[in-house]
Structures are given as C-alpha cells and as structure tokens.
Design an enzyme around this catalytic site. Sequence first.
Site, PDB file in Angstrom:
ATOM      1  N   LYS A  52       4.108  -8.473  17.029  1.00  0.00           N
ATOM      2  CA  LYS A  52       4.764  -7.640  17.887  1.00  0.00           C
ATOM      3  C   LYS A  52       4.422  -8.065  19.297  1.00  0.00           C
ATOM      4  O   LYS A  52       5.187  -7.860  20.213  1.00  0.00           O
ATOM      5  CB  LYS A  52       4.163  -6.022  17.468  1.00  0.00           C
ATOM      6  CG  LYS A  52       5.065  -5.580  16.188  1.00  0.00           C
ATOM      7  CD  LYS A  52       4.193  -4.609  15.477  1.00  0.00           C
ATOM      8  CE  LYS A  52       4.911  -3.995  14.023  1.00  0.00           C
ATOM      9  NZ  LYS A  52       4.380  -2.726  13.613  1.00  0.00           N
ATOM     10  N   GLN A  96      -0.659   1.388  13.953  1.00  0.00           N
ATOM     11  CA  GLN A  96      -0.339   0.316  12.905  1.00  0.00           C
ATOM     12  C   GLN A  96      -0.748   1.007  11.483  1.00  0.00           C
ATOM     13  O   GLN A  96      -1.911   1.378  11.776  1.00  0.00           O
ATOM     14  CB  GLN A  96      -0.870  -1.225  13.150  1.00  0.00           C
ATOM     15  CG  GLN A  96      -0.364  -2.197  11.976  1.00  0.00           C
ATOM     16  CD  GLN A  96       0.996  -2.442  12.040  1.00  0.00           C
ATOM     17  OE1 GLN A  96       1.883  -2.537  12.995  1.00  0.00           O
ATOM     18  NE2 GLN A  96       1.657  -2.743  10.741  1.00  0.00           N
ATOM     19  N   ASP A 119       7.959   4.062  16.984  1.00  0.00           N
ATOM     20  CA  ASP A 119       8.139   3.942  15.268  1.00  0.00           C
ATOM     21  C   ASP A 119       8.944   4.988  14.618  1.00  0.00           C
ATOM     22  O   ASP A 119       9.563   4.817  13.630  1.00  0.00           O
ATOM     23  CB  ASP A 119       6.731   3.894  14.723  1.00  0.00           C
ATOM     24  CG  ASP A 119       6.224   2.613  14.609  1.00  0.00           C
ATOM     25  OD1 ASP A 119       7.003   1.583  14.205  1.00  0.00           O
ATOM     26  OD2 ASP A 119       4.895   2.440  14.352  1.00  0.00           O
TER      27      ASP A 119
HETATM   28  N1  GUN Z   1       3.221  -0.622   8.211  1.00  0.00           N
HETATM   29  C1  GUN Z   1       4.033  -1.010   7.703  1.00  0.00           C
HETATM   30  N2  GUN Z   1       5.170  -1.090   8.455  1.00  0.00           N
HETATM   31  C2  GUN Z   1       4.978  -0.554   9.708  1.00  0.00           C
HETATM   32  C3  GUN Z   1       5.660  -0.043  10.661  1.00  0.00           C
HETATM   33  O1  GUN Z   1       6.910  -0.177  10.780  1.00  0.00           O
HETATM   34  N3  GUN Z   1       5.042   0.479  11.691  1.00  0.00           N
HETATM   35  C4  GUN Z   1       3.454   0.758  11.746  1.00  0.00           C
HETATM   36  N4  GUN Z   1       3.047   1.503  12.569  1.00  0.00           N
HETATM   37  N5  GUN Z   1       2.972   0.491  10.570  1.00  0.00           N
HETATM   38  C5  GUN Z   1       3.521  -0.321   9.383  1.00  0.00           C
END
Ligand code: GUN
Length: 292
Positions: A52, A96, A119
Amino acid sequence: MILLDGKKTSAEIKEEIAIEVAKLKEQGKKTPHLAAILVGNDGASRTYVNAKVKACEKVGFNSTLVRLEDTISEEELLSEINKLNTNNDIDGFIVQLPLPKHIDEQKVLMAVNPDKDVDGFHPTNVGKMTLNLPTFLPATPAGILELLERYNVETSGKNVVVIGRSHIVGSPMSILLSQKRTVGNATVTITHSRTKNLEAFTKEADIVVVALGVAEFLKGDMVKDGVVVIDVGITRVDDATKKNGFRLLGDVHFESVAPKASYITPVPGGVGPMTIAMLMKNTLLARERSEA
Ligand code: GUN
C-alpha cells in the site's frame, strides 16, 4: 478462458490516479496523504501494508506508516487513531486487520473518523454503502466490481454465489452485486460454513466469488461450463524452492476450474492488486471531498 488480469488493470487505474494527482499538484493543491496503522509483526500484514505504501509512491501520494507493537493496549491504539483523525494533513487512513486478540476490532473501526475511513469499514460508511449512497466502498469488493466492469463481464440478471460472509469481502460483495448499479443487478446467494450442499448452489452459478480463506476449496466439479470465477483467497504455503520460503494459493483449484471458466482471476495478480488500486482511489476521493 480469459484471465481477469488484476495486475495490469490496477496498473492502469494507478496511472489514471497519478494523472489526477499531477493535476492537483500543478494547481498548487494539497497532495493526498494516506496513513496506515500496522499493529504487530504478522508477515502477511506487513507485506500488504508495504504494498500500500509503495502504491502511494507510484501515484504520487504522501504516505505515513505507523508501526505499533502487538503488546499495545486498546486505549493506546485508540489514542493513535485519534491523532490521525485530528491531523489535518492526513486525508485518509486504514488500520490493517487482523488486530491482536486483546483488542476489540469493532471498537477500533468505530473510532476512525468516517470522512477519513478509506477502507469503508466504519458503520456509518457500511450503512451508506448498504443504502447505495455515495461513500467509500470497501476496497476488495470495489476492486472486483471494477475488474468486472473493465472486462465487460455482464452481471445483470446473473446468478451470483458468494462463498464467505466476512465483513471485509463476502457481506459487502453480496450487497453491492445485488444493487441497482453499473456492475450489479445480480441475483445473489451468500453461502458460508453452515450452508448445506454448497455444490448445489455453485453448480448453478453464472458467477462465483470465493472469499473463504481455504486454499483450493473450489474444484472444477463444483462449477458449470462458462462460469466466471473471482478468487479472493490468498493462503501462504511453505515452499522450500521459493526464495521467500512460501508460495501463494487462492481459494480456487485453478487447474481444474480454469478450463471450465469463461473468465477467472489468477492468484497472485488478480483481486489483490485491485484492492490496493481501489484504496488509492478512495484516498483521492477523501482528498477531493475535504476540498469541496
Ligand atoms: N486485512 C485484510 N484485508 C484488509 C483490508 O482491505 N483492509 C484492512 N485494513 N485490513 C485488511
């Protein structure tokens, strides 16, 4: 069989975003800034967060990575979130997942300012999504919609089976695909661990979205000819022949499913890169919205 190439498509989307960012900079406007909170040392989460951050560099965003020990208290984590909520330079941020067991995930997600919740996990944004109001769509389902749209895969009137009911993928995916939207208007069945005779559903499906987290779960004999298959799974399995010591498997047994499929996403290089591209898109949206 046509591969739904998420790597290529996400590169195109990031290129489009980079052009928008260059325009903002030219106009003397603020550079979009995404922050990510990573708690602990989980290898997969570290890889995702690093990807990211790298994507931010690629599109010209600023990024901040907040790394915290897995021993951090819930209260301390909430305080870190509050700092990002009130920092005017941060346009959007993510926490995350998964979080350590001693931390209440829902409480954490509810602490994020909905206007910075790129998100789309805050209940306010989940509610808006459910009502088909403008909001940040969760990145993985949004990435799947985008991939289907760019490959002109018809969803209207189709039978879709979603396997898995997670808050991150299965649940929002089933809601979005049933809505009246460009990629939508499908008849959606959501299946999960308690579903009886799952195969009876998948065998009738025009489109199957597998987001279960069980490696190679969907086999060729569970789908019909011409099916569209979206594989959201990503499981690490030990592999001594690989430099990093593992290889990635999807939730689809590619070898037996691909010959029957009209379209299928590979793992890696399918849904994963699309998720990251959509997070960039949401961050740009957060920046534009705070300007408005
Ligand atoms: N863990 C697995 N997929 C995601 C996601 O799309 N966003 C976040 N923050 N954590 C995750």
